[in-house]
Design a protein around this motif. Structure first.
Motif, short mmCIF file in Angstrom:
data_model
loop_
_atom_site.label_atom_id
_atom_site.label_comp_id
_atom_site.label_asym_id
_atom_site.label_seq_id
_atom_site.Cartn_x
_atom_site.Cartn_y
_atom_site.Cartn_z
N ARG A 22 0.83 -1.21 0.00
CA ARG A 22 0.00 0.00 0.00
C ARG A 22 0.87 1.26 0.00
NH1 ARG A 22 -5.44 -0.74 1.38
NH2 ARG A 22 -5.97 -2.82 2.14
N ARG A 26 1.04 3.95 -3.05
CA ARG A 26 0.68 5.35 -2.79
C ARG A 26 1.82 6.28 -3.21
NH1 ARG A 26 -0.19 5.43 2.82
NH2 ARG A 26 -2.09 4.25 2.35
N CYS A 72 -11.74 -0.97 -10.19
CA CYS A 72 -10.72 -0.18 -9.50
C CYS A 72 -11.41 0.98 -8.78
CB CYS A 72 -9.69 0.35 -10.49
SG CYS A 72 -8.28 1.17 -9.70
N VAL A 73 -11.31 0.99 -7.45
CA VAL A 73 -11.95 2.01 -6.63
C VAL A 73 -10.90 2.67 -5.74
CG1 VAL A 73 -13.71 2.47 -4.88
CG2 VAL A 73 -14.09 0.68 -6.60
N ASP A 74 -10.74 3.98 -5.88
CA ASP A 74 -9.77 4.73 -5.07
C ASP A 74 -8.37 4.12 -5.13
OD1 ASP A 74 -11.79 6.50 -4.26
OD2 ASP A 74 -12.34 5.22 -2.56
N GLY A 75 -7.97 3.73 -6.33
CA GLY A 75 -6.61 3.22 -6.51
C GLY A 75 -6.39 1.80 -6.06
N GLN A 76 -7.48 1.07 -5.79
CA GLN A 76 -7.36 -0.33 -5.37
C GLN A 76 -8.32 -1.20 -6.16
OE1 GLN A 76 -7.59 -1.02 -1.15
NE2 GLN A 76 -8.03 -3.20 -1.38
#
Length: 223
Positions: A22, A26, A72-76
């Motif tokens: 993570r 990021r 893909c939601v909020d970079g995940q």
């Protein structure tokens, strides 16, 4: 057009894979993929249907028939089942106990490999798991394998309020017939014992940036 970059982070349980993946994702602005959550989602779905997770054929049938979608939601990346993502449900003790049985089914691992490789459509990835560098994306040059002493890993699990026989889990994962847990060829091995996530992720990021810089320099020279 260049192919998306895949950062593969493998390792033993409680070695720091998820936290560091993570942090790296990021820092680089890459998409994060938790492959363990995908196996947990299948385990949860089997339990929801009342399927015996210790029956490989029954689990394989579920895997062939369930309706899933990658999003893909909020970079995940998330694996949805019938349009639903069981974010909390997959973190229960019952699901944790079921995951090793589900993950050991050869048909499941083949299905997961195909689905995980599909994630490349979302762009550059940081993907963590137990067979990313050996089985899912063996071609990537960015491979990292995290480990820590058994005592350290038990301490981390205890801090999370989780009791787990990590030695038994490691043995099961390393001895399964399909895509066993092992150090990927060419991977940088990092022992995270006594290290903070910030220190570990900094090591990984430094190595990635050096490799990317070398790649760019090589392309400039060849041009």
């Amino acid at each position: 057009m260049e192919s998306p970059i895949v950062i593969a982070i493998d390792g033993t349980s409680a070695s720091g894979k998820s936290t560091n993946a993570r942090l790296v994702a990021r820092a680089l602005g890459y998409v994060y993929v938790d492959t363990g959550a995908m196996y947990r989602t299948l385990a949860w779905y089997c339990l929801k249907l009342g399927v015996d997770v210790k029956d490989p054929e029954a689990v394989a049938r579920v895997c062939r028939r369930w309706k899933t979608e990658l999003r893909c939601v909020d970079g995940q990346v998330r694996l949805l089942v019938d349009g639903y993502y069981p974010e909390r449900e997959i973190r229960t003790a019952e699901v944790s106990a079921a995951v090793p049985y589900v993950a050991a089914v050869p048909a499941v691992r083949r299905w997961m490999k195909r689905k995980q490789r599909e994630c490349i459509r979302f762009g550059n990835l940081v993907m963590e798991g137990r067979d990313i560098g050996t089985n899912v994306f063996p071609e990537t040059e960015f491979k990292y394998y995290l480990d820590a002493s058994l005592e350290e890993r038990h301490r981390r699990r205890a801090a999370e309020g989780v009791q787990e026989d990590l030695a038994a889990r490691d043995q099961r994962d390393s001895q399964r017939k399909v895509a066993p847990l092992m150090v990927p060829l060419g991977a940088r091995v990092i022992n995270t014992s006594g290290m903070t996530p910030e220190q570990t992720s900094a090591l990984i990021l430094e190595d990635i940036r050096q490799r990317l810089a070398s790649r760019g320099a090589g392309e400039s020279t060849s041009a």
